[in-house]
Design an enzyme around this catalytic site. Structure first.
Site, short mmCIF file in Angstrom:
data_model
loop_
_atom_site.label_atom_id
_atom_site.label_comp_id
_atom_site.label_asym_id
_atom_site.label_seq_id
_atom_site.Cartn_x
_atom_site.Cartn_y
_atom_site.Cartn_z
N VAL A 277 2.47 -14.12 21.78
CA VAL A 277 3.06 -13.06 20.90
C VAL A 277 2.02 -12.02 20.45
O VAL A 277 2.24 -10.99 19.92
CB VAL A 277 3.80 -13.61 19.58
CG1 VAL A 277 4.96 -14.55 20.00
CG2 VAL A 277 2.63 -14.37 18.99
N SER B 128 2.98 -19.14 4.53
CA SER B 128 2.45 -20.51 3.63
C SER B 128 2.16 -20.25 2.28
O SER B 128 1.96 -19.04 1.78
CB SER B 128 1.37 -20.94 4.52
OG SER B 128 0.73 -21.93 4.07
N TYR C 174 -6.91 -18.29 7.99
CA TYR C 174 -5.31 -18.62 7.77
C TYR C 174 -4.70 -18.19 6.96
O TYR C 174 -3.57 -17.46 6.76
CB TYR C 174 -5.28 -20.42 7.92
CG TYR C 174 -3.80 -20.77 8.15
CD1 TYR C 174 -3.00 -20.51 9.27
CD2 TYR C 174 -3.16 -21.48 6.98
CE1 TYR C 174 -1.87 -21.31 9.18
CE2 TYR C 174 -1.84 -21.86 7.03
CZ TYR C 174 -1.21 -21.65 8.00
OH TYR C 174 -0.05 -22.15 8.37
N ALA D 193 -5.79 -15.69 4.85
CA ALA D 193 -5.52 -14.24 4.86
C ALA D 193 -4.32 -13.72 5.79
O ALA D 193 -3.60 -12.90 5.72
CB ALA D 193 -6.93 -13.65 5.25
N LYS E 242 -1.87 -15.37 6.29
CA LYS E 242 -0.27 -15.59 5.73
C LYS E 242 -0.11 -14.73 4.61
O LYS E 242 1.12 -14.52 4.40
CB LYS E 242 -0.28 -17.12 5.42
CG LYS E 242 -0.27 -18.19 6.54
CD LYS E 242 0.93 -17.83 7.38
CE LYS E 242 1.01 -19.05 8.61
NZ LYS E 242 2.22 -18.96 9.42
#
Length: 253
Positions: free
Chosen positions: A70, A148, A161, A163, A165
């Protein structure tokens, strides 16, 4: 097993779920498929995606597997072409694909940062961009981004992670404002501590600390997330957009 939230206004529609070969993504696909939604299992793990689609078909769910990255624009174009070739326009998009590359900031490499941003945030942007035009023409669409709780609270050792989310929440709100006039809703779900392959890798000490911070005193399940997705894509949620729904047992209040 938690009973699926069911609604009767989405049969015949088509949902593309990224990162759906296992875990939360697979349960989301299964819940929607049980409500007669055509399912496109999108995942970079081709063999697992094919197996996931096979499982859904064995349960009388219309499903196809589409492999792709993706974070790659060419792959995304191919993913959506294959989806429409099989089922027509995608009406429901669930951006669930995500990776972690945990490390404290002073040891976090630029590649670890870029890899997480590329999949978790850029991937969602590319998929929204790919589906938005057809949704706008039909004046209908449901987009769900799986964020999250750490995108709201931060977490030591997960700057990249968290940042990504947090960025996903900003993307959700911006897309919701842009697309609302065409009857398209865009919402985010912020899971807390959910039992998945990703959380299984945590140490027992870390799991225990997480559990202490959850007022409901239990770990969440992929079904808890899938039920909220089923509601948000239904007509019952047609007046809800630009929101972040915390599914975390009260972890973030």
């Amino acid at each position: 097993m938690v009973e699926s939230y069911k609604n009767k206004d989405i049969p015949g529609r088509t949902a593309l779920v990224t990162g759906a070969a296992r875990g939360i993504g697979f349960r989301i696909a299964e819940h929607l498929g049980k409500q007669d939604v055509n399912i496109v299992i999108c995942d970079i793990l081709s063999d697992l995606a094919q197996e996931a689609a096979k499982q859904l078909k064995s349960r009388d769910i219309n499903a196809v597997a589409v492999a792709g990255d993706v974070s790659n624009p060419e792959d995304v174009e191919s993913i959506f072409k294959e989806a429409t070739d099989n089922f027509g326009d995608v009406n429901i998009l669930v951006n669930n694909a995500g990776i972690t590359r945990d490390n404290i900031i002073v040891r976090l490499g630029a590649k670890e940062w870029d890899d997480v941003m590329a999949v978790n945030l850029k991937g969602a942007f590319l998929c929204i961009k790919a589906v938005a035009r057809s949704m706008m023409k039909k004046r209908y669409g449901r987009i769900i981004n799986i964020s999250s709780v750490v995108g709201l609270t931060g977490n030591a050792g997960q700057a990249n992670y968290a940042a990504s989310k947090a960025g996903l929440i900003g993307l959700t709100k911006s897309a919701a404002r842009e697309l609302a006039g065409r009857g398209i809703t865009v919402n985010a779900i912020a899971p807390g501590f959910i039992a998945t392959d990703m959380t299984d890798k945590l140490t027992d000490e870390t799991k225990e600390e997480f559990l202490k911070s959850i007022p409901l005193k239990r770990v969440g399940t992929p079904d808890d997330i899938a039920n909220v997705v089923s509601f948000l894509v239904s007509d019952a949620a047609s007046y809800i957009t630009g929101q972040v729904i915390h599914v975390d047992g009260g972890m973030v209040m």
